[in-house]
Motif scaffolding. Structure first.
Motif, mmCIF file in Angstrom:
data_model
loop_
_atom_site.group_PDB
_atom_site.id
_atom_site.type_symbol
_atom_site.label_atom_id
_atom_site.label_comp_id
_atom_site.label_asym_id
_atom_site.label_seq_id
_atom_site.Cartn_x
_atom_site.Cartn_y
_atom_site.Cartn_z
ATOM 1 N N HIS A 211 79.657 -10.078 37.624
ATOM 2 C CA HIS A 211 80.864 -9.586 38.290
ATOM 3 C C HIS A 211 81.432 -10.684 39.177
ATOM 4 O O HIS A 211 80.793 -11.092 40.156
ATOM 5 N N HIS A 212 82.613 -11.176 38.820
ATOM 6 C CA HIS A 212 83.294 -12.164 39.652
ATOM 7 C C HIS A 212 84.285 -11.396 40.529
ATOM 8 O O HIS A 212 85.418 -11.136 40.137
ATOM 9 N N GLN B 248 85.934 -12.071 43.279
ATOM 10 C CA GLN B 248 87.170 -12.726 43.708
ATOM 11 C C GLN B 248 88.209 -12.742 42.594
ATOM 12 O O GLN B 248 89.398 -12.546 42.842
ATOM 13 N N ARG B 249 87.778 -12.944 41.355
ATOM 14 C CA ARG B 249 88.694 -12.965 40.219
ATOM 15 C C ARG B 249 88.997 -11.561 39.698
ATOM 16 O O ARG B 249 89.835 -11.407 38.805
ATOM 17 N N GLU C 69 85.694 -12.830 29.421
ATOM 18 C CA GLU C 69 86.050 -12.393 30.771
ATOM 19 C C GLU C 69 86.997 -11.210 30.639
ATOM 20 O O GLU C 69 88.027 -11.290 29.977
ATOM 21 N N LEU D 143 77.468 -17.838 37.976
ATOM 22 C CA LEU D 143 78.879 -18.093 38.284
ATOM 23 C C LEU D 143 79.054 -18.479 39.740
ATOM 24 O O LEU D 143 78.252 -18.110 40.606
ATOM 25 N N ASP D 144 80.086 -19.247 39.974
ATOM 26 C CA ASP D 144 80.470 -19.617 41.333
ATOM 27 C C ASP D 144 81.358 -18.489 41.857
ATOM 28 O O ASP D 144 82.467 -18.291 41.358
ATOM 29 N N PRO D 145 80.908 -17.737 42.859
ATOM 30 C CA PRO D 145 81.676 -16.572 43.306
ATOM 31 C C PRO D 145 82.978 -16.907 44.020
ATOM 32 O O PRO D 145 83.820 -16.032 44.208
ATOM 33 N N ILE E 181 81.612 -21.446 35.897
ATOM 34 C CA ILE E 181 80.401 -20.749 35.499
ATOM 35 C C ILE E 181 79.549 -21.732 34.707
ATOM 36 O O ILE E 181 80.069 -22.516 33.906
#
Length: 231
Positions: A83-84, A86-87, A102, A148-150, A155
């Motif tokens: 779960h990203h 922010q995106r 995605e 992933l980079d939150p 990723i």
């Protein structure tokens, strides 16, 4: 044939039909399991059908059903869902096809064109404007272990043979690839936010002189550039 025997036979037959229905329903419930939940949505996997469904958690209404397959109709299992926040998207990890999906629930997300690169750049093809449209990143090989980079659109993933890639979700392609001598595990690693970027403390495992022993080491990688760092 006595009336009592007839009634007993009828009861046994009905009981058998009822138990069969219960077993069938139980088997289907076991194959359908929630994989991720947010405050608003629930993502459910149907293992037998290679499908995922996204539900509204309040109403339990199905908002979208997606079959996990590529354009050649090869299906894949679902090994992980990230779960990203922010995106406002879910990232689906598909270990059997060389793709990363995605699914955006951002109401302001751009439409998805399920075609070649020039199709969506030029606005060609049929646009998928619904929520959770699969935005596919085509990979050079199948990857499984992801982190992933939150805070950023990056990723990182790896396979079991030491291949490691960082992917930019905005442009939907890899920005760096490293081939290590031993397997690396981004999904078991840690991210350090330095403000300007994120540093991945990438875990590598290798066998020692005694094959029953495994040693671990850490490699520092800049998630934005993919470069190895030293400290």
């Amino acid at each position: 044939m006595s009336l009592q025997f007839t009634l007993r036979l009828l009861f046994t037959t009905c009981l058998g039909i009822f138990n069969t229905q219960i077993l069938a329903q139980s088997s289907h419930l076991e194959s359908t399991s929630p994989r991720l939940q947010t405050q608003q949505y629930q993502l459910v996997e149907d293992v037998e059908k290679y499908q995922v469904r996204i539900l509204d958690r309040t109403t339990q209404k199905t908002l979208r059903t997606l079959r996990l397959q590529n354009k050649q109709e090869k299906v894949s299992r679902l090994s992980a869902v990230l779960h990203h926040e922010q995106r406002q998207s879910f990232i689906l990890v598909l270990p059997d096809i060389a793709e990363l999906w995605e699914l955006s629930y951002d109401p302001k997300a751009e439409p998805v064109y399920q075609g070649w690169v020039h199709d969506y750049q030029m606005g060609e093809g049929i646009a998928d404007t619904q929520l959770f449209a699969p935005r596919r990143t085509l990979l050079s090989t199948t990857l499984d272990c992801f982190i992933l980079d939150p805070l950023r659109p990056y990723i990182a993933g790896a396979d079991q043979h030491g291949k490691f890639q960082i992917i930019n979700l905005d442009i939907r392609r890899q920005i760096i690839e490293h081939q290590f001598a031993h397997p690396v595990y981004p999904c078991h690693s840690k991210l350090e936010n330095t403000g300007a970027t994120s540093v991945l403390h990438l875990e590598m495992k290798s066998s020692g002189s005694n094959l029953s022993e495994t040693t671990s080491s850490i490699i520092l990688i800049d998630m934005k550039t993919g470069k190895k760092l030293t400290r």
